[in-house]
Design a protein around this motif. Sequence first.
Motif, PDB file in Angstrom:
ATOM      1  N   PRO A  41       6.031  -9.901  -5.048  1.00  0.00           N
ATOM      2  CA  PRO A  41       6.002 -11.238  -4.470  1.00  0.00           C
ATOM      3  C   PRO A  41       4.668 -11.513  -3.762  1.00  0.00           C
ATOM      4  CG  PRO A  41       8.008 -10.075  -3.849  1.00  0.00           C
ATOM      5  CD  PRO A  41       7.112  -9.081  -4.495  1.00  0.00           C
ATOM      6  N   LEU A  42       4.133 -12.710  -3.992  1.00  0.00           N
ATOM      7  CA  LEU A  42       2.911 -13.139  -3.321  1.00  0.00           C
ATOM      8  C   LEU A  42       3.231 -14.099  -2.183  1.00  0.00           C
ATOM      9  CD1 LEU A  42       0.736 -13.720  -6.501  1.00  0.00           C
ATOM     10  CD2 LEU A  42       0.784 -11.705  -5.011  1.00  0.00           C
ATOM     11  N   ASN A  43       4.181 -15.002  -2.439  1.00  0.00           N
ATOM     12  CA  ASN A  43       4.683 -15.920  -1.417  1.00  0.00           C
ATOM     13  C   ASN A  43       6.106 -16.306  -1.815  1.00  0.00           C
ATOM     14  OD1 ASN A  43       4.440 -18.066  -3.327  1.00  0.00           O
ATOM     15  ND2 ASN A  43       2.294 -18.299  -2.794  1.00  0.00           N
ATOM     16  N   ALA A  44       6.637 -17.368  -1.237  1.00  0.00           N
ATOM     17  CA  ALA A  44       8.048 -17.726  -1.472  1.00  0.00           C
ATOM     18  C   ALA A  44       8.329 -18.172  -2.899  1.00  0.00           C
ATOM     19  CB  ALA A  44       8.470 -18.826  -0.505  1.00  0.00           C
ATOM     20  N   SER A  45       7.325 -18.620  -3.644  1.00  0.00           N
ATOM     21  CA  SER A  45       7.594 -19.123  -4.987  1.00  0.00           C
ATOM     22  C   SER A  45       6.693 -18.532  -6.065  1.00  0.00           C
ATOM     23  CB  SER A  45       7.451 -20.651  -5.004  1.00  0.00           C
ATOM     24  OG  SER A  45       6.117 -21.011  -4.692  1.00  0.00           O
ATOM     25  N   GLN A  46       5.870 -17.544  -5.736  1.00  0.00           N
ATOM     26  CA  GLN A  46       4.992 -16.936  -6.732  1.00  0.00           C
ATOM     27  C   GLN A  46       5.072 -15.418  -6.654  1.00  0.00           C
ATOM     28  OE1 GLN A  46       1.083 -18.484  -5.897  1.00  0.00           O
ATOM     29  NE2 GLN A  46       1.301 -20.053  -7.471  1.00  0.00           N
ATOM     30  N   ALA A  47       4.865 -14.796  -7.805  1.00  0.00           N
ATOM     31  CA  ALA A  47       4.857 -13.333  -7.873  1.00  0.00           C
ATOM     32  C   ALA A  47       3.918 -12.907  -8.991  1.00  0.00           C
ATOM     33  CB  ALA A  47       6.261 -12.798  -8.127  1.00  0.00           C
ATOM     34  N   ALA A  48       3.385 -11.703  -8.857  1.00  0.00           N
ATOM     35  CA  ALA A  48       2.531 -11.132  -9.892  1.00  0.00           C
ATOM     36  C   ALA A  48       3.352 -10.130 -10.692  1.00  0.00           C
ATOM     37  CB  ALA A  48       1.320 -10.447  -9.277  1.00  0.00           C
ATOM     38  N   ILE A  49       3.248 -10.187 -12.005  1.00  0.00           N
ATOM     39  CA  ILE A  49       3.986  -9.263 -12.868  1.00  0.00           C
ATOM     40  C   ILE A  49       3.378  -7.873 -12.735  1.00  0.00           C
ATOM     41  CG2 ILE A  49       4.609  -8.693 -15.242  1.00  0.00           C
ATOM     42  CD1 ILE A  49       4.542 -11.687 -15.862  1.00  0.00           C
ATOM     43  N   VAL A  50       4.229  -6.875 -12.468  1.00  0.00           N
ATOM     44  CA  VAL A  50       3.795  -5.484 -12.396  1.00  0.00           C
ATOM     45  C   VAL A  50       4.040  -4.813 -13.743  1.00  0.00           C
ATOM     46  CG1 VAL A  50       4.167  -3.253 -11.270  1.00  0.00           C
ATOM     47  CG2 VAL A  50       4.237  -5.364  -9.927  1.00  0.00           C
ATOM     48  N   ARG A  51       5.257  -4.957 -14.278  1.00  0.00           N
ATOM     49  CA  ARG A  51       5.583  -4.368 -15.584  1.00  0.00           C
ATOM     50  C   ARG A  51       6.825  -5.020 -16.148  1.00  0.00           C
ATOM     51  NH1 ARG A  51       9.317   0.469 -15.445  1.00  0.00           N
ATOM     52  NH2 ARG A  51      10.297   0.378 -13.405  1.00  0.00           N
ATOM     53  N   LEU A  65       3.108 -12.840 -20.227  1.00  0.00           N
ATOM     54  CA  LEU A  65       3.933 -11.815 -19.598  1.00  0.00           C
ATOM     55  C   LEU A  65       3.152 -10.530 -19.321  1.00  0.00           C
ATOM     56  CD1 LEU A  65       7.196 -12.247 -21.703  1.00  0.00           C
ATOM     57  CD2 LEU A  65       6.695 -13.153 -19.430  1.00  0.00           C
ATOM     58  N   ALA A  66       1.843 -10.608 -19.402  1.00  0.00           N
ATOM     59  CA  ALA A  66       1.011  -9.416 -19.182  1.00  0.00           C
ATOM     60  C   ALA A  66       0.986  -9.052 -17.697  1.00  0.00           C
ATOM     61  CB  ALA A  66      -0.416  -9.677 -19.663  1.00  0.00           C
ATOM     62  N   PRO A  67       0.900  -7.761 -17.383  1.00  0.00           N
ATOM     63  CA  PRO A  67       0.792  -7.354 -15.978  1.00  0.00           C
ATOM     64  C   PRO A  67      -0.401  -8.030 -15.305  1.00  0.00           C
ATOM     65  CG  PRO A  67       1.238  -5.464 -17.351  1.00  0.00           C
ATOM     66  CD  PRO A  67       0.967  -6.612 -18.284  1.00  0.00           C
ATOM     67  N   GLY A  68      -0.167  -8.486 -14.077  1.00  0.00           N
ATOM     68  CA  GLY A  68      -1.201  -9.189 -13.328  1.00  0.00           C
ATOM     69  C   GLY A  68      -1.072 -10.700 -13.393  1.00  0.00           C
ATOM     70  N   GLN A  69      -0.321 -11.206 -14.376  1.00  0.00           N
ATOM     71  CA  GLN A  69      -0.130 -12.653 -14.485  1.00  0.00           C
ATOM     72  C   GLN A  69       0.725 -13.156 -13.328  1.00  0.00           C
ATOM     73  OE1 GLN A  69      -1.520 -14.839 -16.644  1.00  0.00           O
ATOM     74  NE2 GLN A  69      -2.688 -13.100 -17.413  1.00  0.00           N
ATOM     75  N   ILE A  70       0.424 -14.340 -12.861  1.00  0.00           N
ATOM     76  CA  ILE A  70       1.166 -14.966 -11.762  1.00  0.00           C
ATOM     77  C   ILE A  70       2.251 -15.853 -12.364  1.00  0.00           C
ATOM     78  CG2 ILE A  70       1.024 -16.416  -9.705  1.00  0.00           C
ATOM     79  CD1 ILE A  70      -0.603 -13.800  -9.547  1.00  0.00           C
ATOM     80  N   ILE A  71       3.484 -15.659 -11.903  1.00  0.00           N
ATOM     81  CA  ILE A  71       4.591 -16.507 -12.340  1.00  0.00           C
ATOM     82  C   ILE A  71       5.117 -17.266 -11.131  1.00  0.00           C
ATOM     83  CG2 ILE A  71       5.256 -15.013 -14.255  1.00  0.00           C
ATOM     84  CD1 ILE A  71       7.562 -14.007 -12.479  1.00  0.00           C
ATOM     85  N   GLU A  72       5.710 -18.408 -11.407  1.00  0.00           N
ATOM     86  CA  GLU A  72       6.329 -19.208 -10.350  1.00  0.00           C
ATOM     87  C   GLU A  72       7.830 -19.208 -10.568  1.00  0.00           C
ATOM     88  OE1 GLU A  72       4.683 -22.971  -9.456  1.00  0.00           O
ATOM     89  OE2 GLU A  72       2.631 -22.275  -9.731  1.00  0.00           O
ATOM     90  N   PHE A  73       8.579 -19.129  -9.485  1.00  0.00           N
ATOM     91  CA  PHE A  73      10.031 -19.114  -9.570  1.00  0.00           C
ATOM     92  C   PHE A  73      10.605 -19.724  -8.311  1.00  0.00           C
ATOM     93  CE2 PHE A  73       8.743 -15.188  -7.594  1.00  0.00           C
ATOM     94  CZ  PHE A  73       9.640 -14.991  -6.571  1.00  0.00           C
ATOM     95  N   GLN A  74      11.892 -20.026  -8.363  1.00  0.00           N
ATOM     96  CA  GLN A  74      12.610 -20.556  -7.220  1.00  0.00           C
ATOM     97  C   GLN A  74      13.736 -19.608  -6.893  1.00  0.00           C
ATOM     98  OE1 GLN A  74      13.889 -24.453  -8.400  1.00  0.00           O
ATOM     99  NE2 GLN A  74      11.945 -25.375  -7.850  1.00  0.00           N
ATOM    100  N   PRO A  75      13.716 -19.001  -5.708  1.00  0.00           N
ATOM    101  CA  PRO A  75      14.833 -18.137  -5.321  1.00  0.00           C
ATOM    102  C   PRO A  75      16.124 -18.945  -5.241  1.00  0.00           C
ATOM    103  CG  PRO A  75      12.944 -17.806  -3.891  1.00  0.00           C
ATOM    104  CD  PRO A  75      12.650 -19.015  -4.734  1.00  0.00           C
ATOM    105  N   VAL A  76      17.210 -18.351  -5.722  1.00  0.00           N
ATOM    106  CA  VAL A  76      18.506 -19.010  -5.732  1.00  0.00           C
ATOM    107  C   VAL A  76      19.504 -18.111  -5.031  1.00  0.00           C
ATOM    108  CG1 VAL A  76      20.341 -19.902  -7.202  1.00  0.00           C
ATOM    109  CG2 VAL A  76      17.968 -20.142  -7.907  1.00  0.00           C
TER     110      VAL A  76
END
Length: 79
Positions: A41-51, A65-76
Amino acid sequence: MIHYTVLPMEAVREGIDSPPPSSHLQTMEISLGGVTMQVQPLNASQAAIVRLISCDLQDYLNPRLAPGQIIEFQPVIVS
């Protein structure tokens, strides 16, 4: 296994007894679009893919989906 060396045992075992520095990072597992992955997790809505943990073989070739890519999500909250 037998390992012959002139190095002292402390030098040979260095890093084995203590976890690597990257293991201190907080990670979590999420499922996104049918792909289970470990992210940092980087912040409340972004994370970096580890594996990638569980996915189709073609997903490994997806640059999004490569490691290091930043994805955005919403916690539910699941009730």
